[in-house]
Motif scaffolding. Structure first.
Motif, mmCIF file in Angstrom:
data_model
loop_
_atom_site.group_PDB
_atom_site.id
_atom_site.type_symbol
_atom_site.label_atom_id
_atom_site.label_comp_id
_atom_site.label_asym_id
_atom_site.label_seq_id
_atom_site.Cartn_x
_atom_site.Cartn_y
_atom_site.Cartn_z
ATOM 1 N N PRO A 134 7.702 21.461 72.664
ATOM 2 C CA PRO A 134 6.925 21.781 71.457
ATOM 3 C C PRO A 134 6.804 20.559 70.558
ATOM 4 O O PRO A 134 7.752 19.790 70.409
ATOM 5 N N GLN A 135 5.640 20.408 69.959
ATOM 6 C CA GLN A 135 5.379 19.292 69.064
ATOM 7 C C GLN A 135 5.010 19.836 67.686
ATOM 8 O O GLN A 135 4.370 20.872 67.575
ATOM 9 N N GLY A 136 5.400 19.129 66.658
ATOM 10 C CA GLY A 136 5.040 19.551 65.308
ATOM 11 C C GLY A 136 5.910 18.881 64.269
ATOM 12 O O GLY A 136 6.310 17.732 64.411
ATOM 13 N N ASN A 137 6.224 19.610 63.225
ATOM 14 C CA ASN A 137 6.995 19.093 62.097
ATOM 15 C C ASN A 137 8.375 19.754 62.068
ATOM 16 O O ASN A 137 8.499 20.914 61.697
ATOM 17 N N PRO A 138 9.441 19.043 62.461
ATOM 18 C CA PRO A 138 10.767 19.645 62.516
ATOM 19 C C PRO A 138 11.544 19.599 61.198
ATOM 20 O O PRO A 138 12.712 20.001 61.153
#
Length: 218
Positions: A134-138
């Motif tokens: 998953p890719q995004g803002n952690p």
């Protein structure tokens, strides 16, 4: 007559230039909410900082269609901005020169941003291992409900072999307090470890932080 015209023109030019000079190092701006829901939290920190700092709304919120004046100290102009909506989804703007802006609008992005602060175009289908992660803002808020002060915090990708640096630096998180933890856009799966003031530690493994806004210990 010619001298008088020259003087008047010089005065007019000087007056017209004053507002631009006065605003050239002022990063304050109006945060405009056109997202369709209420903004509950807002963070703005210089892009050179390693954490988000405090929620600049305090006890306030920004309903849809409203704006809120964020007053920032003169000096640095390039800021990162993060908002958290009432459904706990977050959205960011990076490297924004707010000295050149009056309004920063949230809710008008195109490109199919994903819930949880997902970054459009984070990966291409069938592009190998990255497409399976998953890719995004952690980035997340660390909530301390343990009854003890958190002295150290580590957050590293689950694929890493070590914890890395203490992300609190000189800070500590007292019991009952919340601390915004800023992580780079990209992979979402992290291991998180906290160390308390009595040297005991707790861990969370393989968390999808892009789906988490508040990470609570215990």
């Amino acid at each position: 007559m010619l001298l008088r015209r020259f003087v008047l023109a010089a005065v007019a030019f000087g007056l017209s230039a004053l507002p631009a000079l006065a605003q050239s190092n002022d990063p304050s701006f109006n945060l405009v909410n056109r997202s369709g829901q209420t903004i509950m939290e807002a963070y703005a920190s210089p892009s050179s900082d390693s954490n988000w700092g405090v929620d600049r709304l305090g006890r306030d919120v920004i309903p849809n269609g409203r704006s809120y004046a964020l007053r920032l100290p003169p000096g640095e102009c390039v800021y990162d901005i993060r908002v958290v909506y009432q459904d706990r989804r977050s959205e960011e703007r990076r490297n924004v020169n707010t000295c050149q802006l009056t309004d920063v609008v949230f809710g008008q992005q195109t490109g199919g941003g994903q819930p949880g602060g997902g970054q459009p175009g984070g990966g291409q289908p069938g592009s190998g291992p990255a497409a399976q992660s998953p890719q995004g803002n952690p980035s997340f808020n660390l909530v301390n409900n343990t009854g003890r002060t958190i002295r150290e915090l580590y957050a590293s990708l689950s694929t890493d072999s070590n914890w890395g640096d203490d992300r609190l630096g000189q800070d500590m998180v007292a019991t009952g307090r919340t601390y915004p933890v800023r992580l780079p856009q990209g992979d979402c799966i992290y291991d998180v470890r906290v160390v308390f003031d009595n040297n005991q530690a707790q861990e969370r493994r393989r968390l999808n932080l892009c789906e988490v806004t508040n990470l609570t210990f215990p």
